[in-house]
Design an enzyme around this catalytic site. Sequence first.
Site, PDB file in Angstrom:
ATOM      1  N   ILE A  44     -17.641 -33.083 -12.089  1.00 21.61           N
ATOM      2  CA  ILE A  44     -16.887 -33.465 -13.288  1.00 21.61           C
ATOM      3  C   ILE A  44     -16.213 -34.827 -13.103  1.00 21.61           C
ATOM      4  CG2 ILE A  44     -16.437 -31.211 -14.351  1.00 21.61           C
ATOM      5  CD1 ILE A  44     -13.704 -31.298 -12.829  1.00 21.61           C
ATOM      6  N   ARG A  45     -16.277 -35.383 -11.902  1.00 18.26           N
ATOM      7  CA  ARG A  45     -15.724 -36.722 -11.641  1.00 18.26           C
ATOM      8  C   ARG A  45     -16.648 -37.432 -10.661  1.00 18.26           C
ATOM      9  NH1 ARG A  45     -13.657 -36.114  -6.296  1.00 18.26           N
ATOM     10  NH2 ARG A  45     -13.628 -33.913  -5.817  1.00 18.26           N
ATOM     11  N   TYR A 151      -8.748 -16.361  -5.874  1.00 14.68           N
ATOM     12  CA  TYR A 151      -9.968 -16.953  -5.315  1.00 14.68           C
ATOM     13  C   TYR A 151     -10.824 -15.874  -4.644  1.00 14.68           C
ATOM     14  CZ  TYR A 151     -12.590 -19.961  -1.980  1.00 14.68           C
ATOM     15  OH  TYR A 151     -13.541 -20.588  -1.224  1.00 14.68           O
TER      16      TYR A 151
HETATM   17  C1  AKB Z   1      -9.731 -22.039   1.433  1.00 12.90           C
HETATM   18  O1  AKB Z   1      -8.909 -22.220   2.341  1.00 12.90           O
HETATM   19  O2  AKB Z   1      -9.429 -21.656   0.301  1.00 12.90           O
HETATM   20  C2  AKB Z   1     -11.182 -22.260   1.754  1.00 12.90           C
HETATM   21  C3  AKB Z   1     -11.878 -21.005   2.144  1.00 12.90           C
HETATM   22  C4  AKB Z   1     -11.569 -20.352   3.432  1.00 12.90           C
HETATM   23  O3  AKB Z   1     -12.705 -20.531   1.431  1.00 12.90           O
HETATM   24  N1  AKB Z   1     -11.319 -23.253   2.778  1.00 12.90           N
END
Ligand code: AKB
Length: 320
Positions: A44-45, A151
């Site tokens: 995107i950049r 995440y």
């Molecule tokens: C993070 O620290 O979020 C990443 C990972 C371990 O996926 N480097």
Amino acid sequence: MYIFNVFLMQQTILIIGACGQIGTELTLLLREQHGADAVIASDIRQGNDGLMDSGPFEILDATDYDALEEVVAYYGVDTVYLMAAMLSATAEKFPERAWDLNMNSLFNVLNLGKEKKVDRIFWPSSIAVFGPNTPKTKTPQHTIMEPSTVYGISKQSGERWCEYYFEKYGVDVRSIRYPGLVSWKTMPGGGTTDYAVEIYHEALSKGSYDCFLDSDTELPMMFMEDAIRATLTLMDTASEHIKIRSSYNLAAMSFTPSDIVKSIQKKLPDFTVSYTSDSRQKIADSWPNSIDDSFARNDWGWAPEYDLERTTKEMLQNLR
Ligand code: AKB
């Protein structure tokens, strides 16, 4: 065991998220192997000069399916590396945006595979799929996961979708659970393991570093060259040898901030460190200390080459 196939010879490759920490190095190496015109970088950049000057580049939002489909059709892409993602620390600040980017980009690419518009897909998972209830030492491939970060939840869900698309639609998707990655060409951004890159930069530029994790926080880590070699090996392995279609555990070394400090001090004896842990400490505490990667070793011959001492040598030499 002959585990590679000839697929790699004719590929036209799209890297999504090519300007990031992994994407930059992956793009440069794939261009060396396949020729610049066979590897389309996108993000995107714009990226650094080395990347931008080395071959074709498209501004591309991976959450926009139509734009993605257009780039794939225009260049005749058959292989996609989806490296765009919001990492652990940033994702805690922007949970919905992280979910949107991490999941919808994956659905778009998996759907290109389902529609037979691309043949092979790489998607990165992470040690973040594991959580506080996971066995911490030599974490097995198959175990309790229960990630506690946005995440990690997105990566665990992504793994389930990868396996589902493989089983249900025959999509050839391959994945690795990366540990923290240490590299010198491009800075990481927004991760919990970023300290292990920052520390080398500041050791050289300031002679001191204030670490955002406690001195004894042990995490699985890997030098970028090993991570890229693992990725390309997995992608070049014949399909019948890929037994895991969610994501492979992968390991090289485990260290604490205090270990890395000692390793740097062997080369820079005046280097000093202080410790001021922040919200990233809780994320790090929820992740494993070390990983059992025997499935990757058995299925596609994985073996790491960089330990902490070799990593420190490479980092300091190249950053100087
Ligand atoms: C993070 O620290 O979020 C990443 C990972 C371990 O996926 N480097």
